[in-house]
Scaffold this motif. Sequence first.
Motif, mmCIF file in Angstrom:
data_model
loop_
_atom_site.group_PDB
_atom_site.id
_atom_site.type_symbol
_atom_site.label_atom_id
_atom_site.label_comp_id
_atom_site.label_asym_id
_atom_site.label_seq_id
_atom_site.Cartn_x
_atom_site.Cartn_y
_atom_site.Cartn_z
ATOM 1 N N SER A 90 0.972 -1.241 0.225
ATOM 2 C CA SER A 90 -0.138 -0.015 0.068
ATOM 3 C C SER A 90 0.676 1.228 -0.162
ATOM 4 N N LYS A 92 1.076 6.079 -0.848
ATOM 5 C CA LYS A 92 0.422 7.204 -1.820
ATOM 6 C C LYS A 92 1.668 8.015 -2.116
ATOM 7 N N THR A 97 -2.651 13.339 -4.688
ATOM 8 C CA THR A 97 -4.063 13.840 -3.723
ATOM 9 C C THR A 97 -3.988 13.484 -2.431
ATOM 10 N N ASP A 98 -3.173 12.629 -1.960
ATOM 11 C CA ASP A 98 -3.110 12.032 -0.675
ATOM 12 C C ASP A 98 -4.069 10.922 -0.644
ATOM 13 N N ARG A 99 -4.620 10.151 -1.848
ATOM 14 C CA ARG A 99 -5.117 8.919 -1.765
ATOM 15 C C ARG A 99 -4.278 7.812 -1.480
ATOM 16 N N GLU A 100 -4.857 6.860 -0.787
ATOM 17 C CA GLU A 100 -4.245 5.527 -0.569
ATOM 18 C C GLU A 100 -4.489 4.631 -1.537
ATOM 19 N N PHE A 101 -3.200 4.035 -2.086
ATOM 20 C CA PHE A 101 -3.718 2.716 -3.044
ATOM 21 C C PHE A 101 -3.221 1.375 -2.474
ATOM 22 N N SER A 102 -3.609 0.538 -3.011
ATOM 23 C CA SER A 102 -3.153 -0.808 -2.761
ATOM 24 C C SER A 102 -2.845 -1.713 -3.921
ATOM 25 N N ASP A 127 -6.516 0.211 -8.330
ATOM 26 C CA ASP A 127 -7.161 1.162 -8.945
ATOM 27 C C ASP A 127 -6.073 1.845 -9.951
ATOM 28 N N ASP A 129 -5.993 4.313 -11.869
ATOM 29 C CA ASP A 129 -5.971 5.606 -12.778
ATOM 30 C C ASP A 129 -4.583 6.113 -12.911
ATOM 31 N N GLU A 131 -2.916 8.497 -10.955
ATOM 32 C CA GLU A 131 -2.230 8.347 -9.695
ATOM 33 C C GLU A 131 -1.811 6.783 -9.489
ATOM 34 N N GLY A 132 -2.709 5.950 -9.736
ATOM 35 C CA GLY A 132 -2.507 4.509 -9.390
ATOM 36 C C GLY A 132 -1.332 3.895 -10.356
#
Length: 341
Positions: A90, A92, A97-102, A127, A129, A131-132
């Motif tokens: 996991s 970011k 945008t400070d979104r957490e990805f995994s 995800d 996108d 950023e992902g």
Amino acid sequence: MAKWGEGDPRWIVEERPDATNVNNWHWTEKNASPWSQERIKELFNDIPIKTDEADIKITAVDKLEGEASANNRKGKLIFFYEWDIVLKWSGKLKNGTDREFSGTIKIPNLSEENDVSELDIQVSVKDEDEEGFKLKQIMLKSSKDVVREQLGKYIAGLKEEFSKGMILPKKGETKPDGIKILASGFNKKVSMEPVVNSKKPTLGLKIDTTTIKQTHKFQCTAQEFYDALTRIEMVTAFTRGAVKLDPTKGGKFELFGGNIVGTFDELVPAKKIVKQWRYKQWPEGHFSTVTLDINQKSDHTEVTLEQAGVPSAEAEVTKENWQRYYWDAMKQAFGFGVFFT
């Protein structure tokens, strides 16, 4: 297996009241799977990935399938391990945008056959996108060295931990009556002095031969069965000793301490194996032709063995030893004999 004082002396294993593994002759094995599972989970628990672009870490082991063992044969240590591993990660982006990805990291084939530096390490993100995708590319670039380093620690630890007590001090003793321990059978021992025959077999001597036919079922795919007889690490696992193997047309093989030798005539993956095969005690220069037809069914694989040119006097012993040292050994080593009803 014949006991001391019973049966065919070629297949005797001497009984010892102290059960001592004299000169490390006997095959000894330690199951390293439970230790390996715990060690791998430990090595991938909250491991940070250093990068200036993101805050990322490997969080845990998501999936771990396989096995590991340590084996000693005649003083030689053999380590067998094969794992399919899926890790969770996991993170970011630092400037996002400070979104957490995994996502996951897959290592599909960690084994002694593959060097850690050459492992196929696959990274995915849940995800994907913009950023992902960027985070995934950072993981691809930055995580592989960390993963390889941790797996290297596992392999080094496996060898260190399971080398302890595997090699015993040599006794350096002979029996009072002068009996020596010699190799014979497929991979067994003879507890008798050999009879040395100085006369060479007469070339052109006619040998009374017969054909052996067997059909067996295995709980595996056709490709898995084919691999078990053509991949050196799998052949080593079930024969439990040093193996020489060149699975190509005309390639040679040598198993069970040189007691079984031959060459491959035909190799059709997951379908057929044809080879010239001989047992060391057969008349000099005499080979049989072994044909293995591999037929995958809906829920198992059926294998038909036909062995032409077996000396008639050796037919029953050869049948028994195909069963004991090939089929039963493969089922035990790889779980090919487990059928569910």
